[in-house]
Design a protein around this motif. Structure first.
Motif, PDB file in Angstrom:
ATOM      1  N   LYS A  38     -19.940 -12.461  10.392  1.00 44.82           N
ATOM      2  CA  LYS A  38     -21.363 -12.301  10.689  1.00 44.82           C
ATOM      3  C   LYS A  38     -21.904 -13.653  11.176  1.00 44.82           C
ATOM      4  CE  LYS A  38     -23.374  -9.857   7.644  1.00 44.82           C
ATOM      5  NZ  LYS A  38     -23.967  -9.534   6.328  1.00 44.82           N
ATOM      6  N   VAL A  39     -22.624 -13.635  12.291  1.00 45.43           N
ATOM      7  CA  VAL A  39     -23.196 -14.859  12.875  1.00 45.43           C
ATOM      8  C   VAL A  39     -24.709 -14.792  12.713  1.00 45.43           C
ATOM      9  CG1 VAL A  39     -23.426 -16.266  14.944  1.00 45.43           C
ATOM     10  CG2 VAL A  39     -21.291 -15.019  14.527  1.00 45.43           C
ATOM     11  N   GLY A  59     -25.820 -11.428  14.637  1.00 45.00           N
ATOM     12  CA  GLY A  59     -24.881 -10.555  15.321  1.00 45.00           C
ATOM     13  C   GLY A  59     -23.529 -10.697  14.654  1.00 45.00           C
ATOM     14  N   SER A  60     -22.499 -10.414  15.420  1.00 48.80           N
ATOM     15  CA  SER A  60     -21.135 -10.475  14.887  1.00 48.80           C
ATOM     16  C   SER A  60     -20.282 -11.408  15.754  1.00 48.80           C
ATOM     17  CB  SER A  60     -20.507  -9.079  14.857  1.00 48.80           C
ATOM     18  OG  SER A  60     -21.297  -8.182  14.127  1.00 48.80           O
ATOM     19  N   GLY A  61     -19.084 -11.716  15.268  1.00 53.05           N
ATOM     20  CA  GLY A  61     -18.119 -12.520  16.009  1.00 53.05           C
ATOM     21  C   GLY A  61     -16.754 -12.338  15.376  1.00 53.05           C
ATOM     22  N   PRO A 198     -23.242  -3.989  11.786  1.00 52.93           N
ATOM     23  CA  PRO A 198     -24.522  -3.434  12.264  1.00 52.93           C
ATOM     24  C   PRO A 198     -25.672  -3.851  11.363  1.00 52.93           C
ATOM     25  CG  PRO A 198     -23.216  -1.726  11.221  1.00 52.93           C
ATOM     26  CD  PRO A 198     -22.334  -2.932  11.326  1.00 52.93           C
ATOM     27  N   ASN A 199     -26.838  -3.942  11.954  1.00 54.24           N
ATOM     28  CA  ASN A 199     -28.029  -4.397  11.237  1.00 54.24           C
ATOM     29  C   ASN A 199     -28.632  -3.224  10.460  1.00 54.24           C
ATOM     30  OD1 ASN A 199     -30.255  -5.722  10.323  1.00 54.24           O
ATOM     31  ND2 ASN A 199     -31.138  -6.128  12.329  1.00 54.24           N
ATOM     32  N   SER A 210     -26.515  -9.276   2.979  1.00 54.27           N
ATOM     33  CA  SER A 210     -26.057  -8.110   2.213  1.00 54.27           C
ATOM     34  C   SER A 210     -25.423  -7.034   3.089  1.00 54.27           C
ATOM     35  CB  SER A 210     -27.229  -7.502   1.438  1.00 54.27           C
ATOM     36  OG  SER A 210     -28.217  -7.020   2.337  1.00 54.27           O
ATOM     37  N   ASP A 211     -25.608  -7.067   4.387  1.00 60.26           N
ATOM     38  CA  ASP A 211     -25.038  -6.052   5.274  1.00 60.26           C
ATOM     39  C   ASP A 211     -23.516  -6.137   5.305  1.00 60.26           C
ATOM     40  OD1 ASP A 211     -27.199  -4.608   6.098  1.00 60.26           O
ATOM     41  OD2 ASP A 211     -27.663  -5.889   7.798  1.00 60.26           O
ATOM     42  N   GLN A 212     -22.879  -4.974   5.260  1.00 61.38           N
ATOM     43  CA  GLN A 212     -21.419  -4.900   5.272  1.00 61.38           C
ATOM     44  C   GLN A 212     -20.918  -4.519   6.675  1.00 61.38           C
ATOM     45  OE1 GLN A 212     -19.616  -5.583   2.342  1.00 61.38           O
ATOM     46  NE2 GLN A 212     -21.665  -6.224   1.712  1.00 61.38           N
ATOM     47  N   SER A 213     -19.646  -4.801   6.915  1.00 58.45           N
ATOM     48  CA  SER A 213     -19.059  -4.457   8.207  1.00 58.45           C
ATOM     49  C   SER A 213     -18.843  -2.945   8.298  1.00 58.45           C
ATOM     50  CB  SER A 213     -17.730  -5.179   8.409  1.00 58.45           C
ATOM     51  OG  SER A 213     -16.786  -4.731   7.456  1.00 58.45           O
ATOM     52  N   THR A 214     -18.790  -2.462   9.545  1.00 59.29           N
ATOM     53  CA  THR A 214     -18.576  -1.041   9.812  1.00 59.29           C
ATOM     54  C   THR A 214     -17.488  -0.886  10.859  1.00 59.29           C
ATOM     55  OG1 THR A 214     -20.872  -0.507   9.301  1.00 59.29           O
ATOM     56  CG2 THR A 214     -19.651   1.101  10.603  1.00 59.29           C
ATOM     57  N   GLN A 215     -16.579   0.042  10.604  1.00 60.47           N
ATOM     58  CA  GLN A 215     -15.526   0.335  11.568  1.00 60.47           C
ATOM     59  C   GLN A 215     -15.846   1.661  12.251  1.00 60.47           C
ATOM     60  OE1 GLN A 215     -11.446   1.987  10.667  1.00 60.47           O
ATOM     61  NE2 GLN A 215     -10.913  -0.179  10.882  1.00 60.47           N
TER      62      GLN A 215
END
Length: 592
Positions: A38-39, A59-61, A198-199, A210-215
């Protein structure tokens, strides 16, 4: 038998190896839970001024090297170039609003209401330490390269680690990089998997953590060269939402071939930035390029425009003293805000208005001649109450197009001295031996026109003290005049006095003009051209007189009457002087 068994095992192994490896979502999730990061963009100056306001977005990276090189989108990392926090007019009502933009040197030349501060934004990278994402570490990163115009890509480098107490020290951790593929080798229909953050929650910095990654899984659904004609995008049916930007997109072999970048608002089709585009971002840094090539980064198939690439950006920000000087100077800068009311008067420089009137055959009293009776305007003075409504403003608020509406009142002074109605001679009534004096009018007659105009006004700021308008308006004016004379109309011994003439009609007028505006004064010139709409004016000289009738031995009341019809022609050039009113909503604003 033994040879047959060995051959069968060989064939089965060969067939298995020759088949393409199917994409394995569970394997990707297990291997890369700490590869995709997470960036977060964090403004420490804003945080000091108002705790909780430092979080700007995220965003993401993903890691591409074990020493902390990260690929992400340009639109995720762009605030790292510097941010201008400013106050300016945000709508047509003149309301002051705060905003922020990517810092550019021209910010100290353009007219904001005020610049609150200019700062460098910190890049915070969140890396999860376990597959369940229960624990994470925070790092700071710097910008190695970014493309600000052609390709939605940026390269970051981890610099420091933030420990639990909040202190920062030089990073020594190793990271889990993804493997890079060739984005020019993908084809329509290929399976993809994206892994990103995702936000899910809006809020402050703590909420963002606190947001988690999503596949998500999907297909390579097509290509798009409309949004970016230079590099192009890979289209996918993967749903790319806010926060996913910069996330890794894996192909069927588990290699990253692109960055999740955006989606279409109409179709929800996702856009993937090709990973090969990152090659050009490193091209001017020989050591970085060689390192990325060794990690599997491929050169794109075609040559691209690389004019927007900035390597190792070093942005020199203005200090507080320069910003203070700028704000003091900008207090004298004007910008268009909204519509405004105004009062304006005009004085004729060139007056060419005239009436062309003809005597009606039904007139009892005849004039000297049956030719056209010309009555000219010696002068006309007008007053105007108007209101402008903004239709469109330029992005920098330095020009605008407005709807201009006004009510007009015009006072005219007509000259009858050259008309054919003026005569001192005696004449004979038709078919009689009776004698009478012809009509005599005063040379001047006062008249009033009332009506409205509507049109367009284009306005532009020339400098700090002068504003310019050019406008065209079309109007309709009602004309009504009634004037008494003190001259006599004589028939025998009866001499009625104070005779009266009345003219009325409906006219149109075209107005073309321009204004120069100096603070609270509007000085301008305008040209008016028009004509009677009905092309007819009617007027009459009407006053009764008494005549003795010898046949009946009685006095008979008769009329002295002249009927006129014709047109009024408007043709004048005026100087105008006015003032705007309701200063808070005026079309020009002095900053204060």
């Amino acid at each position: 038998m033994k040879h047959v068994l060995v051959l069968s095992i060989f064939l089965i192994s060969f067939i298995g190896l020759s088949q393409d490896k199917k994409i394995n979502p569970q394997e990707i999730a297990a291997q890369h839970f700490n590869s995709v990061v997470k960036v977060i963009m964090f403004d420490s100056v804003a945080e000091k001024l108002k705790p909780g306001s430092g979080y700007l977005g995220r965003g993401s990276g993903f890691f591409v090297s074990d020493d902390g090189i990260i690929f992400t989108n340009e639109h995720v990392a762009k605030f790292a170039l510097g941010v201008t926090n400013y106050t300016d007019y945000g709508d047509t009502r003149g309301k002051l609003l705060k905003g922020r933009k990517i810092y550019e040197g021209s910010d100290l030349q353009e007219g904001f209401h005020s610049i609150n501060y200019i700062s460098k934004v910190s890049i915070i990278v969140q890396v999860f330490n376990d597959p369940e994402r229960n624990d994470f570490s925070l790092y700071t990163a710097k910008l190695l390269s970014i493309d600000t115009s052609n390709f939605d890509g940026a390269i970051l480098q981890i610099v420091s680690k933030i420990n639990n107490s909040g202190s920062i020290h030089l990073n020594t951790d190793k990271f889990n990089p993804v493997k890079l593929g060739n984005s020019d080798s993908t084809s329509q229909g290929e399976d993809f998997i994206s892994l990103a953050f995702p936000n899910n929650f809006d809020g402050n910095f703590s909420t963002a953590l606190s947001d988690q990654s999503t596949q998500l899984s999907g297909k390579h659904s097509g290509y798009d060269f409309t949004v970016n004609r230079d590099y192009g995008y890979i289209k996918t049916d993967i749903n790319i939402n806010a926060g996913n930007s910069g996330g890794a997109v894996f192909n069927s072999k588990g290699l990253v071939i692109g960055l999740a970048s955006a989606k279409s608002e109409k179709t929800d089709i996702g856009f993937i930035s090709r990973i090969n585009g990152m090659y050009n971002l490193a091209k001017n840094d020989f050591a970085l390029l060689n390192k990325l090539k060794a990690l599997g980064l491929c050169s794109p198939n075609k040559t691209h425009n690389v004019s927007g690439i900035i390597n190792n950006p070093i942005v020199k920000l203005p200090d507080a003293k320069r910003i203070t000087i700028f704000n003091e100077n900008e207090k004298q800068v004007r910008k268009f805000v909204g519509g405004f009311w105004y009062l304006k008067g005009s004085y004729p420089l060139v007056q060419m208005d005239y009436f062309t009137l003809n005597q009606s055959p039904s007139s009892f009293i005849k004039t000297d001649s049956s030719s056209t009776i010309n009555v000219t305007n010696k002068s006309s003075y007008s007053g105007e109450l108007g209101k402008t409504f903004v239709l469109k403003r330029s992005d920098n608020y330095k020009s605008k197009l407005s709807l201009d509406m006004s009510l007009n009142l015009i006072f005219m002074n007509k000259d009858w001295s050259k008309s054919n109605l003026v005569s001192d001679s005696l004449s004979t009534l038709p078919n009689t031996d009776s004698m009478y004096y012809e009509i005599k009018y005063n040379a001047n007659q006062q008249s009033i026109l009332f009506g409205g105009k509507m049109g367009l006004m284009y306005s532009a700021i020339i400098n700090k003290t002068i504003l310019f308008d050019i406008y065209y308006k079309f109007g309709v004016m009602v004309y009504e005049t009634s004037s008494s004379t003190s001259n006599e109309i004589a028939h025998y011994t009866t001499k009625p006095k104070n005779s009266q003439i009345t003219l009325s009609g409906l006219n149109y007028v075209n107005t073309l003009g321009f204004n120069f505006n100096f603070k609270y004064i509007m000085l301008g010139f305008e040209y008016n051209l028009g004509k009677s709409i009905s092309n007819v004016f009617q007027g009459a000289l009407d006053k009764p007189f008494t005549e003795f009738d010898f046949e009946t031995n009685t006095n008979v009341v008769k009329q002295n009457k002249v009927n006129l019809e014709g047109s009024y022609y408007i043709n004048n050039f005026n100087v105008t002087l006015g003032i705007p009113i309701y200063n808070k909503k005026r079309w020009k604003t002095i900053f204060y």
